[in-house]
Design an enzyme around this catalytic site. Sequence first.
Site, PDB file in Angstrom:
ATOM      1  N   TYR A  88       2.619   1.079  13.479  1.00 27.45           N
ATOM      2  CA  TYR A  88       2.857   2.540  14.065  1.00 27.45           C
ATOM      3  C   TYR A  88       4.017   3.128  13.873  1.00 27.45           C
ATOM      4  CZ  TYR A  88      -1.794   1.371  16.276  1.00 27.45           C
ATOM      5  OH  TYR A  88      -3.219   1.084  16.282  1.00 27.45           O
TER       6      TYR A  88
ATOM      7  N   LYS B 265      -1.999 -12.976  13.199  1.00 29.42           N
ATOM      8  CA  LYS B 265      -2.600 -13.282  12.010  1.00 29.42           C
ATOM      9  C   LYS B 265      -1.825 -13.852  10.924  1.00 29.42           C
ATOM     10  CE  LYS B 265      -6.587 -13.200   9.862  1.00 29.42           C
ATOM     11  NZ  LYS B 265      -7.748 -13.931  10.293  1.00 29.42           N
TER      12      LYS B 265
ATOM     13  N   ASP C  14      -8.822 -12.610  15.261  1.00 29.66           N
ATOM     14  CA  ASP C  14     -10.162 -12.554  14.896  1.00 29.66           C
ATOM     15  C   ASP C  14     -10.885 -13.511  15.934  1.00 29.66           C
ATOM     16  OD1 ASP C  14      -9.082 -14.331  13.269  1.00 29.66           O
ATOM     17  OD2 ASP C  14     -10.309 -14.279  11.672  1.00 29.66           O
TER      18      ASP C  14
ATOM     19  N   ASP D  25      -3.893  -2.649  20.564  1.00 27.98           N
ATOM     20  CA  ASP D  25      -4.795  -1.204  20.521  1.00 27.98           C
ATOM     21  C   ASP D  25      -6.256  -1.748  20.478  1.00 27.98           C
ATOM     22  OD1 ASP D  25      -5.729   1.269  20.437  1.00 27.98           O
ATOM     23  OD2 ASP D  25      -4.512   1.677  18.622  1.00 27.98           O
TER      24      ASP D  25
ATOM     25  N   ASP E 117      -9.289  -2.154  23.902  1.00 26.42           N
ATOM     26  CA  ASP E 117     -10.596  -1.476  23.754  1.00 26.42           C
ATOM     27  C   ASP E 117     -11.773  -2.359  23.904  1.00 26.42           C
ATOM     28  OD1 ASP E 117      -8.978   0.782  23.420  1.00 26.42           O
ATOM     29  OD2 ASP E 117     -10.344   1.517  22.018  1.00 26.42           O
TER      30      ASP E 117
END
Length: 366
Positions: free
Chosen positions: A155, A206, A239, A263, A267
């Site tokens: 970001y 990851k 994942d 982020d 959610d």
Amino acid sequence: MTAKQISGAKKLPMRRGGKAARIAIIPGDGIGKEVIPEAVKVLRAAVGPSQLHVEFVEFDWGADKYLREGVTLPAGAVEMLRDEFDAILFGALGDPRVPSNQHASEILLGLRFKLDLYVNARPVELLNDRLTPLRDRTERDIRMMVFRENTEGLYVGVGGFFKKGTPDEIAVQEDVNSRKGVERIIRYAFEYARQNGLKRLCMSDKSNAMNFAHDLWQRVFKEVLQEYPEIESRHLYIDTLAMEMVRDPRQFDVIVTCNLFGDIISDLGAQLAGGLGLSPSGNIHPGKTSLFEPVHGSAPNIAGKGIANPFGSILAAAMMLEFLGWKSEAQALHDAVRSALREDFVTPDLAGKRKRQRWAIGWRSG
Ligand SMILES: NC(=O)c1ccc[n+]([C@@H]2O[C@H](COP(=O)([O-])OP(=O)(O)OC[C@H]3O[C@@H](n4cnc5c(N)ncnc54)[C@H](O)[C@@H]3O)[C@@H](O)[C@H]2O)c1
């Protein structure tokens, strides 16, 4: 620039943790302008009976101002917020009239980066059993805190185009991770677990595919966890974490991860706990001016209809009160949301069409 120049309010010294506070209110765009005034009403009611003095100063930063004046974050705004305010209550930014949403990234990301709000705290807490889409899960099963790194990662806006607009176009977006940045968010998550008596912490990355950036996360995590032997530390690839949060959310007390993954999984967590309309977040730098907001965006599809759920903003205000050290007032806001849910005094996103009429009547009379 000072708040006095903007709004005529007088300058007060910082009194974080004391009996008084000065709060900047930035409703923003779309439903931000609907839910933040509701949160301020509830805030006033919560602090009213105490000996607390709260001053609110509102700022009109958002798409309308940007389209009218070309201004996103006015010059000197960050310094003013840092020096003259204890906390910021923020709605949402995003407007279809500004296709690039340039104003949104300059204001929100500008505040996160320039105030160095490196902790994005996103609690996932089921406040009423009927709200989770997971079968047979209860309030006791869905209760975790997600910490998202908030000032680095993908970001930061480092990157560029090569041969833009041609068939050979290349776009590069850099994932920036500093040792300092990774260490302070991981350490904050461990400290939070320790201070709240939480036993399990999961770091997610990851590193099997992102073998530089997330190798750093791995190394820092293994170092910091040594200092917290009483906490059961665990690593999951992002994942796998997404899958496990749905399969068995009881496994998680505290999760810490990078900006992008935080982020996304917050959610996911929000949906497990009843949806975006109910989810709060804090953008925090311990001991400094920090920003609290609902997780949701400006929701242009429902803006202006008077049906936006204000609970995410009210719970964000509760996080803000807790940050200010006002625990019983924070608890009062939390209890108010819980009891409204129990009594089905909710917006259509939580009740469906069946309850729309009842809610509308309650809303007008309330
Ligand atoms: N922090 C922020 O300011 C922030 C965060 C996310 C998105 N955005 C911006 O908001 C705009 C819309 O984005 P989006 O549609 O992807 O996400 P959104 O969160 O605005 O909306 C997603 C869906 O959830 C619903 N929803 C969201 N909040 C709700 C509430 N309080 N009550 C009832 N329903 C609610 C919306 O109606 C929509 O169907 C975009 O411009 C985006 O960039 C801003």
